[in-house]
Design a protein around this motif. Structure first.
Motif: not given
Length: 66
Positions: A11-14, A57-60
């Protein structure tokens, strides 16, 4: 690709759509399963509906959730 590796679910989060689409494309070419979310809330919704995510994987620094 090894059967076990190709069943890994990302799961990609941005909030940068072009960035996660590019990363998703590269991962899919390697045989991985990939979902994307453009916000923290969207990611939480996806995670609550699926128990198959292996790697997130995520943007903080997201606009709606930090």
């Amino acid at each position: 690709m090894d059967g076990q590796l190709s069943s890994i679910h990302f799961l990609l989060v941005d909030d940068e759509k072009v960035l996660i689409e590019t990363i998703a494309e590269r991962l899919r070419l390697k045989g991985f399963i990939v979902d994307c979310a453009l916000s923290g809330n969207e990611a939480l919704n996806q995670l609550s509906k699926s128990d198959t995510m292996d790697i997130v994987v995520l943007d903080i620094q997201m606009p709606d959730l930090d």
